[in-house]
Design a protein around this motif. Structure first.
Motif, PDB file in Angstrom:
ATOM      1  N   SER A  23       0.877  -1.011   0.063  1.00 35.05           N
ATOM      2  CA  SER A  23       0.161  -0.067  -0.057  1.00 35.05           C
ATOM      3  C   SER A  23       0.946   1.261  -0.062  1.00 35.05           C
ATOM      4  CB  SER A  23      -0.890  -0.058   1.087  1.00 35.05           C
ATOM      5  OG  SER A  23      -1.607   1.358   1.372  1.00 35.05           O
ATOM      6  N   ARG A  24       0.392   2.170  -0.560  1.00 34.28           N
ATOM      7  CA  ARG A  24       1.145   3.565  -0.483  1.00 34.28           C
ATOM      8  C   ARG A  24       0.654   4.360   0.775  1.00 34.28           C
ATOM      9  NH1 ARG A  24       3.733   4.866  -5.039  1.00 34.28           N
ATOM     10  NH2 ARG A  24       3.295   7.147  -4.578  1.00 34.28           N
ATOM     11  N   ASP A  25      -0.316   3.881   1.564  1.00 29.17           N
ATOM     12  CA  ASP A  25      -0.856   5.135   2.625  1.00 29.17           C
ATOM     13  C   ASP A  25      -0.280   4.694   3.920  1.00 29.17           C
ATOM     14  OD1 ASP A  25      -2.857   5.749   0.624  1.00 29.17           O
ATOM     15  OD2 ASP A  25      -4.227   4.158   1.193  1.00 29.17           O
ATOM     16  N   THR A  26       0.980   4.592   4.063  1.00 28.88           N
ATOM     17  CA  THR A  26       1.863   4.134   5.074  1.00 28.88           C
ATOM     18  C   THR A  26       1.397   5.151   6.354  1.00 28.88           C
ATOM     19  OG1 THR A  26       3.583   3.709   3.624  1.00 28.88           O
ATOM     20  CG2 THR A  26       4.009   3.784   6.173  1.00 28.88           C
ATOM     21  N   PRO A  27       1.293   6.451   6.155  1.00 23.96           N
ATOM     22  CA  PRO A  27       0.716   7.087   7.467  1.00 23.96           C
ATOM     23  C   PRO A  27      -0.319   6.730   7.952  1.00 23.96           C
ATOM     24  CG  PRO A  27       1.786   8.802   5.578  1.00 23.96           C
ATOM     25  CD  PRO A  27       1.518   7.261   4.920  1.00 23.96           C
ATOM     26  N   GLU A  28      -1.432   6.479   7.264  1.00 22.14           N
ATOM     27  CA  GLU A  28      -2.732   6.162   7.714  1.00 22.14           C
ATOM     28  C   GLU A  28      -2.573   4.763   8.300  1.00 22.14           C
ATOM     29  OE1 GLU A  28      -2.268   7.514   4.835  1.00 22.14           O
ATOM     30  OE2 GLU A  28      -3.114   9.115   4.458  1.00 22.14           O
ATOM     31  N   ILE A  29      -1.867   4.127   7.498  1.00 19.03           N
ATOM     32  CA  ILE A  29      -2.024   2.753   8.178  1.00 19.03           C
ATOM     33  C   ILE A  29      -1.077   2.396   9.721  1.00 19.03           C
ATOM     34  CG2 ILE A  29      -0.813   0.250   7.897  1.00 19.03           C
ATOM     35  CD1 ILE A  29      -1.578   0.690   4.927  1.00 19.03           C
ATOM     36  N   LEU A  30      -0.073   3.503   9.753  1.00 21.05           N
ATOM     37  CA  LEU A  30       0.800   3.631  10.742  1.00 21.05           C
ATOM     38  C   LEU A  30      -0.010   4.119  12.002  1.00 21.05           C
ATOM     39  CD1 LEU A  30       4.404   4.187   9.771  1.00 21.05           C
ATOM     40  CD2 LEU A  30       3.510   1.941  10.730  1.00 21.05           C
TER      41      LEU A  30
ATOM     42  N   ALA B 229      -0.358  15.182  19.053  1.00 22.25           N
ATOM     43  CA  ALA B 229       0.840  15.813  18.751  1.00 22.25           C
ATOM     44  C   ALA B 229       2.082  14.909  18.369  1.00 22.25           C
ATOM     45  CB  ALA B 229       1.478  16.060  20.613  1.00 22.25           C
ATOM     46  N   THR B 230       1.587  13.474  18.592  1.00 23.16           N
ATOM     47  CA  THR B 230       2.434  12.726  17.841  1.00 23.16           C
ATOM     48  C   THR B 230       2.457  12.570  16.255  1.00 23.16           C
ATOM     49  OG1 THR B 230       2.339  10.982  19.865  1.00 23.16           O
ATOM     50  CG2 THR B 230       3.313   9.948  17.992  1.00 23.16           C
ATOM     51  N   LEU B 231       1.181  12.816  16.014  1.00 24.52           N
ATOM     52  CA  LEU B 231       0.641  12.774  14.456  1.00 24.52           C
ATOM     53  C   LEU B 231       1.336  14.022  14.041  1.00 24.52           C
ATOM     54  CD1 LEU B 231      -2.900  11.285  14.604  1.00 24.52           C
ATOM     55  CD2 LEU B 231      -0.592  10.414  13.615  1.00 24.52           C
ATOM     56  N   GLY B 232       1.296  15.298  14.939  1.00 23.98           N
ATOM     57  CA  GLY B 232       1.808  16.550  14.441  1.00 23.98           C
ATOM     58  C   GLY B 232       3.480  16.206  14.080  1.00 23.98           C
ATOM     59  N   LEU B 233       4.024  15.661  14.894  1.00 21.99           N
ATOM     60  CA  LEU B 233       5.662  15.588  14.706  1.00 21.99           C
ATOM     61  C   LEU B 233       5.665  14.605  13.590  1.00 21.99           C
ATOM     62  CD1 LEU B 233       7.035  15.085  18.110  1.00 21.99           C
ATOM     63  CD2 LEU B 233       7.076  17.080  16.953  1.00 21.99           C
TER      64      LEU B 233
ATOM     65  N   THR C  74       7.777  13.296   8.148  1.00 22.54           N
ATOM     66  CA  THR C  74       7.634  12.780   7.090  1.00 22.54           C
ATOM     67  C   THR C  74       7.223  13.489   5.903  1.00 22.54           C
ATOM     68  OG1 THR C  74       5.203  12.332   7.545  1.00 22.54           O
ATOM     69  CG2 THR C  74       6.801  10.683   8.281  1.00 22.54           C
ATOM     70  N   GLY C  75       6.644  14.710   6.240  1.00 18.88           N
ATOM     71  CA  GLY C  75       6.374  15.590   4.968  1.00 18.88           C
ATOM     72  C   GLY C  75       4.976  15.111   4.490  1.00 18.88           C
ATOM     73  N   GLU C  76       4.114  14.144   4.945  1.00 21.61           N
ATOM     74  CA  GLU C  76       3.142  13.700   4.718  1.00 21.61           C
ATOM     75  C   GLU C  76       1.815  14.053   5.460  1.00 21.61           C
ATOM     76  OE1 GLU C  76       2.348  11.055   2.217  1.00 21.61           O
ATOM     77  OE2 GLU C  76       4.326  11.797   1.636  1.00 21.61           O
ATOM     78  N   ASP C  77       0.676  14.198   5.062  1.00 17.73           N
ATOM     79  CA  ASP C  77      -0.468  14.532   5.712  1.00 17.73           C
ATOM     80  C   ASP C  77      -0.687  13.211   6.673  1.00 17.73           C
ATOM     81  OD1 ASP C  77      -2.755  15.088   7.076  1.00 17.73           O
ATOM     82  OD2 ASP C  77      -4.097  15.030   5.027  1.00 17.73           O
ATOM     83  N   THR C  78      -0.730  13.391   7.973  1.00 16.98           N
ATOM     84  CA  THR C  78      -0.933  12.200   8.992  1.00 16.98           C
ATOM     85  C   THR C  78      -2.447  12.388   9.747  1.00 16.98           C
ATOM     86  OG1 THR C  78       0.037  13.581  10.740  1.00 16.98           O
ATOM     87  CG2 THR C  78       1.608  12.126   9.568  1.00 16.98           C
ATOM     88  N   GLY C  79      -3.203  13.137   9.008  1.00 17.10           N
ATOM     89  CA  GLY C  79      -4.688  13.061   9.452  1.00 17.10           C
ATOM     90  C   GLY C  79      -5.131  14.841   9.739  1.00 17.10           C
ATOM     91  N   THR C  80      -6.353  14.959   9.390  1.00 15.38           N
ATOM     92  CA  THR C  80      -6.814  16.212   9.431  1.00 15.38           C
ATOM     93  C   THR C  80      -6.830  16.962  10.951  1.00 15.38           C
ATOM     94  OG1 THR C  80      -8.887  15.138  10.045  1.00 15.38           O
ATOM     95  CG2 THR C  80      -8.390  15.849   7.490  1.00 15.38           C
ATOM     96  N   ALA C  81      -6.730  16.201  11.789  1.00 17.81           N
ATOM     97  CA  ALA C  81      -6.576  16.734  13.123  1.00 17.81           C
ATOM     98  C   ALA C  81      -5.427  16.934  13.718  1.00 17.81           C
ATOM     99  CB  ALA C  81      -7.509  15.799  14.323  1.00 17.81           C
ATOM    100  N   ALA C  82      -4.272  16.542  13.099  1.00 15.20           N
ATOM    101  CA  ALA C  82      -3.041  16.679  13.886  1.00 15.20           C
ATOM    102  C   ALA C  82      -2.744  17.907  14.052  1.00 15.20           C
ATOM    103  CB  ALA C  82      -1.998  15.903  12.893  1.00 15.20           C
ATOM    104  N   LEU C  83      -1.906  17.997  15.135  1.00 20.28           N
ATOM    105  CA  LEU C  83      -1.372  19.428  15.725  1.00 20.28           C
ATOM    106  C   LEU C  83      -0.107  19.991  14.909  1.00 20.28           C
ATOM    107  CD1 LEU C  83      -1.552  19.012  19.667  1.00 20.28           C
ATOM    108  CD2 LEU C  83      -3.149  20.318  18.293  1.00 20.28           C
ATOM    109  N   ASP C  84      -0.262  21.320  14.909  1.00 18.24           N
ATOM    110  CA  ASP C  84       1.141  22.036  14.422  1.00 18.24           C
ATOM    111  C   ASP C  84       2.286  21.445  15.052  1.00 18.24           C
ATOM    112  OD1 ASP C  84       2.120  24.487  13.115  1.00 18.24           O
ATOM    113  OD2 ASP C  84       3.011  24.510  15.250  1.00 18.24           O
TER     114      ASP C  84
END
Lengths: 341, 241
Positions: B44-51, B190-194, B199-209
């Motif tokens: 799959s190419r959706d690594t951030p979503e899967i992780l 916060a983890t998703l924000g980091l 990663t330079g990828e979108d890790t979710g709409t709710a991720a923090l700055d």
């Protein structure tokens, strides 16, 4: 006590300790300082501890110096609460607890001077006795922790089982492993909560002689027990706790003698019991004599006076004393009397 | 060995002596197994979503919860903590040693599965490997915050496991998705924000700055250390006559 002459006749008992009759809430027992220290080793001033509406310890004051002191009382009397406060594991709700001149609660430096053997707290079962002693030595920051652990294990006579996991130990062996952990840094103050629980008679005797030796070296040893015989055999002084209050303190025989409103009873075997009884009854302090099954039983309200009287009285009548035994001077009788009051 | 070293050593030994270590290993293996299934299905190419779904949202907080509440809380519960606390060691050092064990163990158990899962899901090519390692780094920092927070919880309450589960499942799992304001108190966000920053990828709409994420995680770690130190300094035995 059994002898041809009552020991008290030739060796007067010490004067009563500081236990003030009739059993005030707060009394002070001998407050000798730690060696090289200008303060009592253990000091409680008007200490209370309560849990919600339940008062576990109520306005207790005492000070302790070197020697073995027994903390005696029935289960639930407040002994463990007192020991937990002394070991800094509980803060007093009121009053002041000082150990080695420092507040017991909130100052970890007291543990350089204090060794604690708790009753209920578990020992990590995955460690061996030696590893537990070694861990304690390392946590104390000792320079040669291994040598200190080996010494402590040898001191508590646990060498044969030193490398077995503690979970395989009997209760008595666990107690000794705890003691090894408490002794490893050679503390000047030793606090032991029911240390003889689970020990067999041989282990008890060994532990008692060990504690006596340590006390003779100037250490301050406070141990709790609900077994009177243990305290009687080991302690120089006793603190009797009942329902959270200090019922009495001092040398237990001294406490016993302070109970002037309660008769003391002696049994006597002599070469002429009848004549001796009539001679003794002439003394106003003797108010009863019975001869049952060939044994003379004397009741008196003056313990020390009787011990001074008996030998001269027998000698004057030409009677040979074979045995003089105080029959109700055990801690059991002292304790049951204190509790009733 | 120093006193702190002795605390670390005995805590680790105690942790591996408990049955819950098996649970932790099974949990840590879960993302890898799922990654393997995805690989078998063609990748799959959706690594951030899967992780996010497999690690940050589920396994990471649970593993950190088990570890964090064990390093002090379990010892307080079974009474063995007393032997540690009646020693002339400043309580902040004890807290530091315990938190280091919790954070280190969480990292050891979580970072390799993240890397393995990432490689299984999207392969070991340059870009996908960058995403995987960026996520692994974020998981390490986020895992440290979780582990420290749960260690503090274990020092504070005997119900740390329940409180920790409530935080993870209710606060982070439900409220953070419904109420935007709660994201600022979510280690997961916060983890998703980091992870997004690294990663330079979108890790979710709710991720923090990323900056807010870094500050928030630093605050959690610092506050957890202070709370644990204070809780140990004011520790009182729970038994009475």
């Amino acid at each position: 006590m059994t002898s041809e002459m009552p020991p008290e006749a030739s060796t007067p008992m010490p004067e009563p300790g500081s236990a003030a009759p009739p059993f005030p809430a707060a009394v002070t027992v001998p407050d000798a300082p730690l060696p090289d220290a200008p303060f009592p080793a253990i000091e409680l001033e008007h200490v209370s501890r309560w849990y919600g509406n339940v008062v576990a310890v109520n306005d207790i004051t005492f000070a302790l110096g070197p020697g073995v002191t027994g903390l005696l009382g029935p289960n639930g009397a407040g002994k463990s609460t007192l020991l937990h406060m002394l070991s800094g594991l509980l803060a007093p709700s009121a009053g002041r607890v000082r150990v080695a001149g420092r507040p017991a609660f909130g100052d970890p430096t007291i543990y350089r001077d204090v060794g604690l053997v708790p009753e209920r707290e578990a020992v990590p079962g995955y460690l061996s006795g030696f590893e537990f002693a070694l861990l304690n030595a390392e946590l104390q920051g000792l320079t040669d922790a291994r040598a200190a652990a080996e010494r402590a294990i040898a001191t508590v006579d646990l060498v044969d089982a030193a490398h077995r996991p503690i979970r395989t130990y009997s209760k008595g062996m666990r107690q000794r492993a705890k003691l090894a952990g408490a002794l490893v840094h050679d503390p000047r103050i030793l606090l032991l909560d029911e240390p003889f629980n689970g020990m067999d008679p041989r282990q008890r005797i060994h532990m008692m002689s060990l504690l006596r030796e340590m006390a003779a070296e100037g250490r301050v040893i406070l141990f709790s027990s609900h077994i009177l015989e243990e305290v009687e055999r080991l302690a120089d002084a006793v603190l009797v706790v009942y329902a959270g209050r200090l019922a009495a303190s001092g040398d237990f025989r001294s406490i016993r003698r302070l109970m002037t409103d309660r008769p003391h009873r002696f049994t006597i075997r002599s070469s002429d019991d009848r004549t001796l009884a009539s001679r003794l009854l002439a003394d106003p302090a003797i108010f009863g004599a019975e001869l049952v099954d060939g044994v003379l039983s004397i009741r008196t309200n003056d313990y020390a006076g009787f011990t001074r009287l008996i030998a001269p009285a027998a000698r004057a009548a030409g009677i040979r004393l074979l045995e003089v035994t105080p029959t109700d001077d055990s801690l059991e009788s002292v304790f049951s009397y204190l509790v009733r009051r | 060995m120093t006193a702190v070293g002795a605390i670390v050593g005995t805590t680790l030994r105690g942790m591996f002596g408990r049955r819950r270590v098996l649970l932790m290993l099974l949990l840590a293996a879960l993302p890898v197994l799922v990654g393997l299934l995805i690989r078998l299905a063609g990748g799959s190419r959706d690594t951030p979503e899967i992780l996010d779904a497999l690690v940050v949202r589920t396994v990471l907080p649970l593993v950190a919860l088990i570890i964090g509440t064990s390093v002090i809380g379990s010892e307080i519960e079974d009474g063995t903590a007393v032997f540690l606390l009646v020693k002339p060691i400043p309580r902040w050092r004890t807290a530091l040693a315990k938190m280091a064990v919790a954070a280190g163990l969480t990292a050891v158990l979580m970072v390799p599965p993240v890397v393995l899962t990432g490689v299984l899901v999207s392969g070991a090519t340059g870009e996908s490997l960058g995403i995987t390692f960026g996520f692994a780094l974020a998981v390490m920092v986020g895992g440290t915050a979780y582990a420290c927070g749960f260690t503090a919880l274990g020092a504070l309450t005997s119900r740390a496991l329940i409180v920790g589960l409530a935080y993870t499942l209710l606060w982070e799992g439900v409220l953070a998705d419904l109420l935007e304001g709660t994201r600022f108190l979510s280690v997961r966000q916060a983890t998703l924000g980091l992870a997004a920053a690294w990663t330079g990828e979108d890790t979710g709409t709710a991720a923090l700055d990323p900056t807010i994420s870094a500050v928030m995680l630093a605050v959690v770690i610092g506050a957890s250390f202070s709370i644990t130190s204070l809780a140990l300094a004011r520790f009182q035995i729970r038994s009475a006559d």
